[in-house]
Design a protein around this motif. Structure first.
Motif, short mmCIF file in Angstrom:
data_model
loop_
_atom_site.label_atom_id
_atom_site.label_comp_id
_atom_site.label_asym_id
_atom_site.label_seq_id
_atom_site.Cartn_x
_atom_site.Cartn_y
_atom_site.Cartn_z
N ALA A 141 0.83 -1.21 0.00
CA ALA A 141 0.00 0.00 0.00
C ALA A 141 0.86 1.25 0.00
N ASP A 142 2.03 1.17 0.62
CA ASP A 142 2.95 2.31 0.68
C ASP A 142 3.87 2.40 -0.54
N GLY A 143 3.66 1.50 -1.51
CA GLY A 143 4.38 1.59 -2.78
C GLY A 143 5.64 0.76 -2.91
N TYR A 144 5.92 -0.12 -1.96
CA TYR A 144 7.10 -0.97 -2.07
C TYR A 144 6.79 -2.16 -2.97
N ASP A 145 7.83 -2.64 -3.67
CA ASP A 145 7.68 -3.77 -4.57
C ASP A 145 7.78 -5.08 -3.80
N LEU A 146 6.68 -5.82 -3.80
CA LEU A 146 6.67 -7.15 -3.22
C LEU A 146 7.06 -8.10 -4.34
N ILE A 147 8.23 -8.73 -4.23
CA ILE A 147 8.68 -9.57 -5.34
C ILE A 147 8.25 -11.02 -5.20
N SER A 148 7.77 -11.40 -4.02
CA SER A 148 7.10 -12.70 -3.87
C SER A 148 6.02 -12.54 -2.81
N SER A 149 4.84 -13.00 -3.16
CA SER A 149 3.71 -12.95 -2.22
C SER A 149 3.93 -13.96 -1.11
N PRO A 150 3.24 -13.79 0.03
CA PRO A 150 3.38 -14.76 1.11
C PRO A 150 3.06 -16.19 0.64
N HIS A 151 3.96 -17.11 1.00
CA HIS A 151 3.83 -18.50 0.57
C HIS A 151 4.69 -19.39 1.47
N ASP A 152 4.45 -20.71 1.41
CA ASP A 152 5.31 -21.66 2.10
C ASP A 152 6.63 -21.74 1.34
N THR A 153 7.74 -21.62 2.06
CA THR A 153 9.05 -21.65 1.42
C THR A 153 9.64 -23.06 1.49
N CYS A 154 10.66 -23.28 0.70
CA CYS A 154 11.29 -24.61 0.65
C CYS A 154 12.07 -24.94 1.92
N ASN A 155 12.36 -23.95 2.75
CA ASN A 155 13.12 -24.22 3.98
C ASN A 155 12.27 -24.19 5.24
N GLY A 156 10.95 -24.37 5.07
CA GLY A 156 10.08 -24.55 6.22
C GLY A 156 9.47 -23.29 6.81
N TYR A 157 9.70 -22.15 6.20
CA TYR A 157 9.10 -20.91 6.67
C TYR A 157 7.88 -20.57 5.82
N TYR A 158 7.13 -19.62 6.30
CA TYR A 158 6.10 -18.97 5.51
C TYR A 158 6.66 -17.58 5.29
N GLY A 159 6.78 -17.13 4.05
CA GLY A 159 7.46 -15.86 3.85
C GLY A 159 7.12 -15.15 2.56
N CYS A 160 7.65 -13.94 2.43
CA CYS A 160 7.55 -13.13 1.23
C CYS A 160 8.77 -12.23 1.17
N CYS A 161 9.01 -11.63 0.00
CA CYS A 161 10.16 -10.75 -0.16
C CYS A 161 9.73 -9.40 -0.69
N VAL A 162 10.41 -8.35 -0.21
CA VAL A 162 10.14 -6.98 -0.62
C VAL A 162 11.48 -6.31 -0.90
N ILE A 163 11.46 -5.34 -1.79
CA ILE A 163 12.63 -4.53 -2.08
C ILE A 163 12.41 -3.17 -1.42
N ASP A 164 13.37 -2.72 -0.59
CA ASP A 164 13.21 -1.41 0.06
C ASP A 164 13.65 -0.29 -0.89
N SER A 165 13.63 0.94 -0.42
CA SER A 165 13.93 2.10 -1.26
C SER A 165 15.39 2.15 -1.70
N GLU A 166 16.27 1.35 -1.09
CA GLU A 166 17.68 1.32 -1.47
C GLU A 166 18.02 0.05 -2.25
N ASN A 167 16.99 -0.66 -2.72
CA ASN A 167 17.13 -1.92 -3.47
C ASN A 167 17.72 -3.04 -2.64
N THR A 168 17.47 -3.04 -1.35
CA THR A 168 17.87 -4.12 -0.47
C THR A 168 16.73 -5.14 -0.43
#
Length: 127
Positions: free
Chosen positions: A93-120
């Protein structure tokens, strides 16, 4: 042995500081103003982890690509899946790029990824 903290060099330190305070409830542990023009904050989080964000006027900023060698991402365990969804929804909502939506990950977590304003790349997880 434990890793005490990691340092992230940034261009806009105040903006990144507010990013971690707003979305991840970080608090300022220390403010540092070094003699060689570097400025830094050490941020702490609920579970004791610390992150130093630092800026320096003579630091060269190179292009950042999230699929690179070396340290690749910052992973933050936000607790519950509901909290993960709440934070990821707010980031989008604040305009950050979510590059993966929340999902079950291959290493046993539930997670998602975002890129911050400095491309981290920041990975949010819950267990």
């Amino acid at each position: 042995m434990k890793i005490e903290y990691v340092t992230l060099y940034v261009n806009n330190m105040e903006f990144i500081k507010e990013f971690f305070i707003k979305y991840f409830c970080a608090s300022i542990q220390k403010t540092l103003n070094a003699a060689f023009d570097a400025k830094a904050y050490i941020l702490s989080f609920d579970e004791g982890c610390m992150l130093e964000i630092m800026t320096h006027p003579h630091r060269k900023d190179t292009e950042k690509f999230f699929r690179r060698t070396g340290f690749n991402r910052l992973v933050i365990n936000v607790g519950s899946q509901k909290k993960l969804w709440d934070i990821s929804d707010q980031l989008q909502a604040d305009g950050y790029d979510l590059i993966s939506s929340p999902h079950d990950t291959c290493n046993g977590y539930y997670g998602c990824c975002v890129i911050d304003s400095e491309n981290t790349l920041i990975k949010l997880v819950s267990t």
